[in-house]
Design an enzyme around this catalytic site. Structure first.
Site, PDB file in Angstrom:
ATOM      1  N   ILE A  15     130.242  85.228  30.159  1.00 38.09           N
ATOM      2  CA  ILE A  15     129.243  86.214  30.555  1.00 38.09           C
ATOM      3  C   ILE A  15     127.863  85.848  30.031  1.00 38.09           C
ATOM      4  O   ILE A  15     126.865  85.945  30.746  1.00 38.09           O
ATOM      5  CB  ILE A  15     129.665  87.618  30.066  1.00 38.09           C
ATOM      6  CG1 ILE A  15     130.903  88.089  30.829  1.00 38.09           C
ATOM      7  CG2 ILE A  15     128.523  88.615  30.247  1.00 38.09           C
ATOM      8  CD1 ILE A  15     131.490  89.389  30.298  1.00 38.09           C
ATOM      9  N   TYR A 142     138.686  95.771  18.170  1.00 36.85           N
ATOM     10  CA  TYR A 142     137.817  95.514  19.317  1.00 36.85           C
ATOM     11  C   TYR A 142     137.465  96.816  20.023  1.00 36.85           C
ATOM     12  O   TYR A 142     136.291  97.073  20.324  1.00 36.85           O
ATOM     13  CB  TYR A 142     138.515  94.555  20.281  1.00 36.85           C
ATOM     14  CG  TYR A 142     137.689  94.219  21.501  1.00 36.85           C
ATOM     15  CD1 TYR A 142     136.703  93.234  21.444  1.00 36.85           C
ATOM     16  CD2 TYR A 142     137.896  94.884  22.709  1.00 36.85           C
ATOM     17  CE1 TYR A 142     135.944  92.923  22.558  1.00 36.85           C
ATOM     18  CE2 TYR A 142     137.138  94.582  23.833  1.00 36.85           C
ATOM     19  CZ  TYR A 142     136.164  93.602  23.754  1.00 36.85           C
ATOM     20  OH  TYR A 142     135.409  93.303  24.862  1.00 36.85           O
TER      21      TYR A 142
END
Length: 248
Positions: A15, A142
């Site tokens: 990304i 996360y």
């Protein structure tokens, strides 16, 4: 020194790299950064600084390199790591790694650029995750770290306007190495991928370029009235019922 500089953290692959490429096309002078040395496929014409956003010294290095290029107009906080463990199994070292990069790193970078942006204007785009609100299994740290990213985004928007706009993007399943690692946790990774694909109304999973396009728009004047928001970019996956459409 009139150049518009965009800082993209975690820009070496996936990304981050796609964002760097798109922002160069939009006319920004791009400074990418990451913990590793510049990769051979990082786009020509973009600058690179090897540094860790989890460390104050690393952030100072990135900030100085960006200011040497021009006015910091855009910060994209993309750097992040994941550890595939439950809360019970996570160690102190896991905490330091994930929270260091995903939380402290985002906070450090925002704090570094805000004084300049409050004076001359700027945009911050934080890359969060759908995992901030819909937790993935065995990804406790996360999931929690991405919830922090979205919360910090709102705080920056209300505390540092009107010259600073801050928004977040919540990507869904994007075809990157990190996604492959997550699928690998399944008993049958290929079956898990097929099931995930069936849950996407658009008929495919995302690409890094899908997120880069959203960053480009949020940084543009077309989004001038948008701040403190989080945009889900997941092909419609989280809009659907948890029932598997392939069973009907």
């Amino acid at each position: 020194m009139s150049a518009r500089v965009a800082i993209v953290t975690g820009a070496g692959r996936g990304i981050g790299r796609a964002i760097a490429v798109r922002l160069m096309a939009d006319g920004y002078t791009v400074l990418g950064c990451g913990r590793s040395a510049r990769g051979g496929d990082f786009p020509e014409g973009a600058e690179w600084t090897q540094a860790s956003v989890a460390e104050t010294s690393g952030v100072d290095k990135i900030s100085a390199a960006a200011q040497a290029l021009g006015r910091i107009a855009l910060l994209v906080n993309n750097a992040g790591v994941q550890v595939e463990k439950t809360t019970m199994d996570s160690t102190d070292a896991d905490w330091d790694l994930v929270i260091g990069a995903n939380c402290r790193g985002v906070f450090n970078m925002c704090r570094a650029v805000l004084p300049m942006m409050e004076q001359s204007g700027g945009v911050i785009v934080n890359i969060g995750s759908i995992s901030a609100t819909a937790a993935d299994p065995s990804m406790a740290l996360y999931n929690a770290s991405k919830a922090f990213v979205h919360g910090l985004t709102r705080s920056i928007a209300i505390d540092h306007g009107p010259n600073v706009r801050c928004n977040a993007i919540a990507p869904g399943w994007i075809l990157t190495e990190m996604a492959d690692d997550a699928f690998a946790l399944a008993n049958d990774p290929e079956a898990a991928k097929r099931d995930a694909l069936a849950r996407h109304p658009v008929g495919r999973m995302g690409t890094p370029e899908d997120i880069a396009n959203m960053v480009s728009w949020l940084a543009s004047d077309q989004a001038a009235y948008i701040s403190g928001a989080s945009f889900t970019v997941d092909g419609g996956m989280t809009a659907a019922s948890p029932l598997n459409p392939g069973l009907f």
